[in-house]
Design an enzyme around this catalytic site. Structure first.
Site, mmCIF file in Angstrom:
data_model
loop_
_atom_site.group_PDB
_atom_site.id
_atom_site.type_symbol
_atom_site.label_atom_id
_atom_site.label_comp_id
_atom_site.label_asym_id
_atom_site.label_seq_id
_atom_site.Cartn_x
_atom_site.Cartn_y
_atom_site.Cartn_z
ATOM 1 C CD GLN A 230 -2.893 -1.221 2.298
ATOM 2 O OE1 GLN A 230 -3.374 -0.178 2.707
ATOM 3 N NE2 GLN A 230 -3.236 -2.400 2.794
ATOM 4 C CD GLU A 267 0.293 -1.099 5.313
ATOM 5 O OE1 GLU A 267 0.851 -0.014 5.559
ATOM 6 O OE2 GLU A 267 0.868 -2.052 4.770
ATOM 7 C CG PHE A 352 13.293 7.129 8.176
ATOM 8 C CD1 PHE A 352 11.931 6.956 8.038
ATOM 9 C CD2 PHE A 352 14.093 7.072 7.037
ATOM 10 C CE1 PHE A 352 11.371 6.728 6.789
ATOM 11 C CE2 PHE A 352 13.542 6.846 5.784
ATOM 12 C CZ PHE A 352 12.178 6.659 5.653
ATOM 13 C CG LEU A 353 14.354 2.355 13.200
ATOM 14 C CD1 LEU A 353 14.242 0.841 13.057
ATOM 15 C CD2 LEU A 353 14.534 2.736 14.661
ATOM 16 C CG ASP A 419 0.600 -7.872 7.781
ATOM 17 O OD1 ASP A 419 0.915 -8.890 7.152
ATOM 18 O OD2 ASP A 419 0.924 -6.728 7.420
ATOM 19 C CD GLU A 424 13.732 -4.538 9.672
ATOM 20 O OE1 GLU A 424 14.494 -3.649 10.113
ATOM 21 O OE2 GLU A 424 13.093 -4.424 8.618
ATOM 22 C CG ASP A 439 4.327 -2.699 8.287
ATOM 23 O OD1 ASP A 439 3.433 -1.836 8.298
ATOM 24 O OD2 ASP A 439 4.500 -3.489 7.336
#
Length: 550
Positions: A230, A267, A352-353, A419, A424, A439
């Site tokens: 998406q 989402e 953001f990482l 989902d 990680e 996510d």
């Protein structure tokens, strides 16, 4: 014969003219965005950079060498802020009931929270269960070394010009040539604070400041994120930070249609926001900071994007609303366009990482991954002893990885998120580190249904950390009721209310179900075999061997 030759020449001239007209139209279509940006730039203090770049860089996070004028300026931030302020005040008046403990006023892009009565959230974070100390952090336990690794962020070691607008009170003059952690932008301070045990510390003031930045920083460029099913946008800010934007697709009241498969569900932007707050209340702190923002689609997306494919999907609907749809696998078409009111749209912004070039992450397949097929079932769905196999497989045969999977299972069940196909970790820390909960947009889809299959890892393994178990018990008590804590925490977001009452009540109901599963496990296998004591320092080698023998 002569007439035929004349007609033939005229036909060739006609073909040539058609070709020239087609070329002219193609050139004008390509120049249209450039001309529009120039027209907009003529009324602004700084003109936009002419032309389209050959490639939009997705690594602006560390790219401080670009010239400042390569970043287009959003001319609408003041207007957007004023409109958002007025809309928030109206919404607050409509929702001004006694049960809401926090009210907010917005001024210059920053909100001041006034607490009415006692704060359950503050009392929760003062509870002893939310105050255990971390082990001593060695150099290997920190993701970055402040004195050496930060050199990979150009400008960080020199004079700071971060444009921390909206955080003026945090800007202090430092001697020329000196750089301290406090002088860095909040996104960089967030990155520096990551360690082996947590994404951010419990009472880190940088997180609150970073959430404000996500709402107030000027958006300088936008691009579509590649991959995924998406539409998601990468937004870059004036202070060189970046965030992932998920636009609003459903209203708060809409539930996932009963005939939708989990892998084709929408989402939801509010699910991303709520997941961050839930993760923090559970004291996992494994979700990057997320904030809701009201975005002007015209001036903060269309006018600053360098992505032609995205720009060309903008149109005006029959209701005179600005719409766009971008490119993706699902729901990117005119029929599923994202439309503003008339050009304002809600969305979630997830910080953001660190860039993968600086901090590599390893992607792991979730052992309890679903089949993502309409008819096939995964192995764990047909084998009740599946967990015994997982326990004998690295990295689940030692350390805390299996217990972290149980934490993630509980987290997903409380949200109703089916989902979770991968997770990680940071490569630097090997297998002895936490799981990053990324996510979460497919959570909070159904408040009227509790998907018990999400809890299968817990029912099969019957293992949980003692710290998690005690916090779940605490959140089931009336004084620290999970739904009340979530409601109070979510009121801090600009887009509040984030969840409707049925979703909040569903979390209380699901929490009771989790505790019932653990109670059944303890009755079947014994309390000490189910609840792993993680509150007395790091596991010893004897502890690891005991873990492997189960």
């Amino acid at each position: 014969m002569k007439i035929i030759m004349i007609l033939f020449r005229k036909f060739r001239v006609l073909i040539l003219m058609v070709f020239l007209v087609a070329c002219t139209m193609h050139i004008m279509i390509d120049l249209l965005p450039k001309l529009e940006k120039r027209a907009a730039g003529s009324t602004a203090a700084a003109a936009a950079e002419p032309g389209w770049p050959n490639k939009h860089s997705l690594r602006l996070l560390q790219d401080f060498s670009n010239e400042p004028n390569s970043n287009l300026t959003s001319h609408s931030l003041e207007k957007v802020t004023e409109r958002a302020e007025s809309e928030k005040r109206v919404r607050q008046l409509q929702l001004g009931s006694e049960e809401r403990g926090l009210m907010r006023d917005t001024a210059s892009g920053q909100k001041q929270r006034a607490v009415q009565g006692s704060s359950r959230l503050k009392a929760l974070y003062e509870h002893p269960l939310y105050k255990p100390d971390l082990p001593h952090l060695s150099e290997d336990d920190s993701l970055f070394n402040l004195n050496s690794d930060v050199r990979f962020y150009p400008k960080a070691a020199g004079q700071q010009e971060w444009h921390n607008e909206g955080n003026v009170e945090e800007e202090e003059d430092s001697p020329a040539g000196e750089a301290t952690g406090e002088s860095y932008p909040n996104w960089l301070r967030f990155h520096i604070g990551i360690n082996r045990y947590e994404l951010y510390s419990r009472h880190n003031p940088v997180i609150g400041a970073l959430l404000k930045d996500l709402v107030s920083q000027k958006i300088t460029s936008v691009a579509m994120k590649s991959g995924g099913t998406q539409l998601k946008l990468i937004m870059s800010f004036q202070n060189y930070g970046q965030a992932l934007f998920k636009p609003m697709k459903q209203t708060r009241e809409q539930e996932t249609p009963p005939d939708f498969f989990y892998f084709s569900d929408f989402e939801r932007h509010n699910a991303e926001i709520a997941a961050f707050h839930l993760d923090r209340i559970l004291d996992f702190r494994r979700v990057p900071p997320v904030a809701g923002r009201l975005v002007n689609m015209t001036q903060e997306i269309r006018d600053v994007t360098r992505d032609k494919k995205l720009w060309r999907t903008f149109f005006v609907s029959p209701a005179n609303n600005i719409c766009f749809y971008g490119e993706c696998s699902y729901y990117c078409s005119t029929e599923h366009a994202l439309c503003g009111k008339p050009d304002q749209i809600e969305g979630s912004l997830a910080a953001f990482l660190p860039d993968l070039a600086l901090a590599k992450r390893k992607t792991w397949r979730n052992p309890w991954r679903r089949s993502y097929h309409k008819r096939k079932k995964a192995e764990w769905e047909v084998d009740q002893d599946y967990c015994d196999e997982v326990k004998q497989t690295p990295p689940y045969d030692r350390g805390t990885r299996l217990l972290d999977i149980m934490d993630m299972t509980i987290f997903d069940f409380l949200m109703g998120n089916m989902d979770r196909h991968h997770y990680e970790t940071f490569e630097k820390f090997g297998n002895e580190t936490f799981i990053i909960h990324l996510d979460n947009g497919r959570g909070f889809g159904k408040h009227s249904h509790d998907e018990m299959s999400i809890l299968v890892p817990l029912t099969q393994c019957c293992r949980v950390k003692r710290s998690t178990y005690l916090r779940l018990q605490l959140l089931a008590k009336e004084d620290f009721k999970l739904s009340s804590l979530m409601e109070e925490s979510l009121l801090q977001d600009q887009l509040a209310p984030i969840l409707i009452r049925p979703h909040l009540e569903a979390m209380d109901r699901r929490l009771r179900l989790v505790l019932k599963v653990l109670a059944d496990c303890a009755e079947k296998e014994g309390f000490l075999s189910v609840v792993e004591n993680d509150l007395e320092g790091q596991p010893s080698s004897h502890h690891h061997q005991a873990h492997r023998g189960r």
